[in-house]
Motif scaffolding. Structure first.
Motif, mmCIF file in Angstrom:
data_model
loop_
_atom_site.group_PDB
_atom_site.id
_atom_site.type_symbol
_atom_site.label_atom_id
_atom_site.label_comp_id
_atom_site.label_asym_id
_atom_site.label_seq_id
_atom_site.Cartn_x
_atom_site.Cartn_y
_atom_site.Cartn_z
ATOM 1 N N ALA A 49 7.009 -10.862 -0.247
ATOM 2 C CA ALA A 49 6.878 -9.889 -1.634
ATOM 3 C C ALA A 49 6.072 -10.236 -2.357
ATOM 4 O O ALA A 49 6.039 -11.375 -2.934
ATOM 5 C CB ALA A 49 8.512 -10.054 -2.254
ATOM 6 N N VAL A 50 5.374 -9.119 -2.726
ATOM 7 C CA VAL A 50 3.961 -9.324 -3.602
ATOM 8 C C VAL A 50 4.802 -8.610 -5.029
ATOM 9 O O VAL A 50 5.289 -7.637 -4.843
ATOM 10 C CB VAL A 50 2.634 -8.436 -3.170
ATOM 11 N N ILE A 51 5.068 -8.640 -6.273
ATOM 12 C CA ILE A 51 5.381 -8.830 -7.089
ATOM 13 C C ILE A 51 4.698 -8.942 -8.219
ATOM 14 O O ILE A 51 3.258 -9.852 -8.012
ATOM 15 C CB ILE A 51 6.669 -9.434 -7.563
ATOM 16 N N PRO A 52 4.459 -8.195 -9.927
ATOM 17 C CA PRO A 52 3.245 -8.397 -10.684
ATOM 18 C C PRO A 52 3.791 -9.852 -11.151
ATOM 19 O O PRO A 52 2.141 -10.439 -11.674
ATOM 20 C CB PRO A 52 3.629 -7.406 -11.461
ATOM 21 N N ASP A 61 -3.598 -6.669 -11.148
ATOM 22 C CA ASP A 61 -4.227 -7.040 -10.404
ATOM 23 C C ASP A 61 -4.411 -5.970 -9.686
ATOM 24 O O ASP A 61 -3.956 -7.134 -8.764
ATOM 25 C CB ASP A 61 -5.363 -8.179 -10.566
ATOM 26 N N LEU A 62 -5.300 -4.945 -9.532
ATOM 27 C CA LEU A 62 -5.402 -4.701 -8.000
ATOM 28 C C LEU A 62 -5.880 -5.762 -6.902
ATOM 29 O O LEU A 62 -5.533 -5.616 -5.933
ATOM 30 C CB LEU A 62 -5.759 -3.148 -7.962
ATOM 31 N N GLY A 91 5.694 -1.167 -6.717
ATOM 32 C CA GLY A 91 4.992 -0.757 -7.317
ATOM 33 C C GLY A 91 4.449 0.213 -5.591
ATOM 34 O O GLY A 91 4.411 -0.035 -4.900
ATOM 35 N N SER A 92 3.733 1.407 -5.985
ATOM 36 C CA SER A 92 3.291 2.347 -4.750
ATOM 37 C C SER A 92 1.868 2.956 -4.979
ATOM 38 O O SER A 92 0.977 3.034 -4.290
ATOM 39 C CB SER A 92 4.343 3.741 -4.340
ATOM 40 N N HIS A 93 1.065 1.954 -6.194
ATOM 41 C CA HIS A 93 -0.327 2.470 -6.486
ATOM 42 C C HIS A 93 -0.625 0.973 -6.438
ATOM 43 O O HIS A 93 -0.990 0.312 -6.888
ATOM 44 C CB HIS A 93 -0.275 3.122 -8.082
ATOM 45 N N HIS A 94 -1.632 1.678 -4.879
ATOM 46 C CA HIS A 94 -2.411 0.143 -4.343
ATOM 47 C C HIS A 94 -4.085 0.688 -4.237
ATOM 48 O O HIS A 94 -4.618 1.748 -4.711
ATOM 49 C CB HIS A 94 -1.783 0.057 -3.113
ATOM 50 N N GLY A 148 -3.817 -2.851 -18.073
ATOM 51 C CA GLY A 148 -3.998 -3.330 -17.152
ATOM 52 C C GLY A 148 -3.118 -2.736 -15.448
ATOM 53 O O GLY A 148 -3.433 -1.029 -15.813
ATOM 54 N N ALA A 149 -3.123 -2.385 -14.376
ATOM 55 C CA ALA A 149 -3.339 -2.378 -12.364
ATOM 56 C C ALA A 149 -2.109 -1.516 -12.521
ATOM 57 O O ALA A 149 -0.572 -1.757 -12.063
ATOM 58 C CB ALA A 149 -3.689 -2.376 -11.858
ATOM 59 N N ASP A 150 -0.783 -1.072 -14.018
ATOM 60 C CA ASP A 150 0.592 -0.950 -13.982
ATOM 61 C C ASP A 150 0.678 0.325 -13.785
ATOM 62 O O ASP A 150 0.364 1.281 -14.768
ATOM 63 C CB ASP A 150 1.441 -1.447 -15.063
ATOM 64 N N SER A 151 0.989 1.091 -12.318
ATOM 65 C CA SER A 151 1.113 1.910 -12.453
ATOM 66 C C SER A 151 2.329 2.770 -13.501
ATOM 67 O O SER A 151 1.992 4.272 -13.581
ATOM 68 C CB SER A 151 1.047 2.841 -11.261
#
Length: 331
Positions: free
Chosen positions: A63-66, A99-100, A122-125, A186-189
């Motif tokens: 699992a990849v989380i912020p 961070d992407l 998230g769905s933005h990568h 940040g990269a928080d879409s």
């Protein structure tokens, strides 16, 4: 301690020990008891590598989380872990810090360890991350977002729709000079989707009204950043009658700052949050906010991973869990 040594102590063959560990229902109760006692005496840890190679399964999910420290993601991880542990699967966690590039590094590292599935917040990568996930040939579940082009399955809700609802609400209450406060650096879409919904809703509902947007920038997401947001709203936009925050963390800081200044909430300035953190209902006044299905997101994502590891040909699904506007005393 080796398998052969455990077998010698238990008085059975090494293959019987292996069978008892993998499929305890296939051995007699007496044999299982002897094997378990020998394992307990020797502190033997079964080596899963060989069986994983044979079955082409690792028994793990990544699992990849912020961030691990935020309660909303902690709740999601809790729901996810509960479901996976019941199925005998282990969970690996990685935090991106919004961070992407870091997200891509984590995805590469996890895929190199051959998990049975991977769950993304998230769905933005980045393009590279999307390509890695699409080529992975394992179940992928994106969460906490909504997308017309998910990589695999999707469990979440529309952050834009949620923020539109809370902006519609404050305008219906008579507030005419809203200001948005959040972290957009940040990269928080998802934060960007909330900002865009704020802008579009104010434009639609209050034609000609100035669009006021405050970004905490290098201050990131913190209670202190929320205090700064209230300070800047009062300094840069003194006409602000409601500060619409992208997170309950910001709203909590803004409330503390308002109280330190002797301001009455919501009489002098109203406040709203997003997330419905546990503390939010205990503040005085309690926060008006959007409640998100944190734990349920994790549980449903875990269920999808389990179902799809059993049937790799199953079609991906998108599950919209929605959100709830929680009206309290701060607005």
């Amino acid at each position: 301690m080796t398998l052969d040594e455990v077998a010698k102590i238990a008085g059975v063959s090494p293959s019987t020990v292996s069978r008892a560990v993998r499929s305890p229902e296939l051995v007699s109760k007496a044999t299982l008891t002897a094997v378990l006692q020998a394992i307990d005496e020797t502190s033997y840890v079964p080596n899963r590598a060989a069986s994983n190679l044979a079955s082409n399964r690792s028994g793990t999910v990544a699992a990849v989380i912020p961030a691990i420290s935020y309660s909303v993601f902690a709740d999601t991880v809790h729901g996810l872990e509960e479901v996976l542990s019941e199925a005998g699967m282990q969970l690996f966690l990685g935090a991106t810090g919004y961070d992407l590039d870091r997200e891509e590094q984590l995805v590469r590292a996890f895929l190199g360890r051959r998990p049975d599935g991977i769950i993304m917040v998230g769905s933005h990568h980045s393009p590279a991350t999307r390509e890695l996930l699409r080529r992975s040939r394992i179940p992928v579940v994106e969460t906490w977002d909504w997308s017309d082009d998910p990589i695999g399955s999707l469990v979440g809700f529309s952050n834009g729709d949620a923020f539109e609802q809370i902006v519609d609400f404050v305008i219906s209450r008579g507030y005419r000079h809203p200001t948005f406060g959040g972290w957009l650096a940040g990269a928080d879409s998802r934060a960007s989707a909330r900002r865009d919904a704020f802008r579009d809703t104010v434009t639609r509902q209050l034609p000609g009204e100035q669009i006021r947007i405050l970004d905490t920038g290098g201050r990131g997401i913190s209670v202190e950043a929320g205090r700064w947001l209230l300070d800047r709203a009062l300094a840069d936009h003194p006409e602000t009658d409601v500060l619409v925050c992208a997170s309950d963390i910001f709203a909590t800081g803004a409330l503390l700052e308002a109280q330190a200044r002797g301001l009455r909430v919501p009489d002098d300035i109203a406040l709203t949050g997003f997330g419905d953190f546990e503390l939010s209902q205990h503040l005085s006044p309690a926060l008006t906010t959007i409640q998100t299905p944190d734990d349920e997101i994790g549980r449903r994502a875990g269920q999808l991973i389990i179902e799809r590891t059993a049937d790799l040909d199953a079609k991906p699904v998108s599950i919209d869990l929605g959100f709830t506007l929680i009206v309290r005393d701060s607005a």
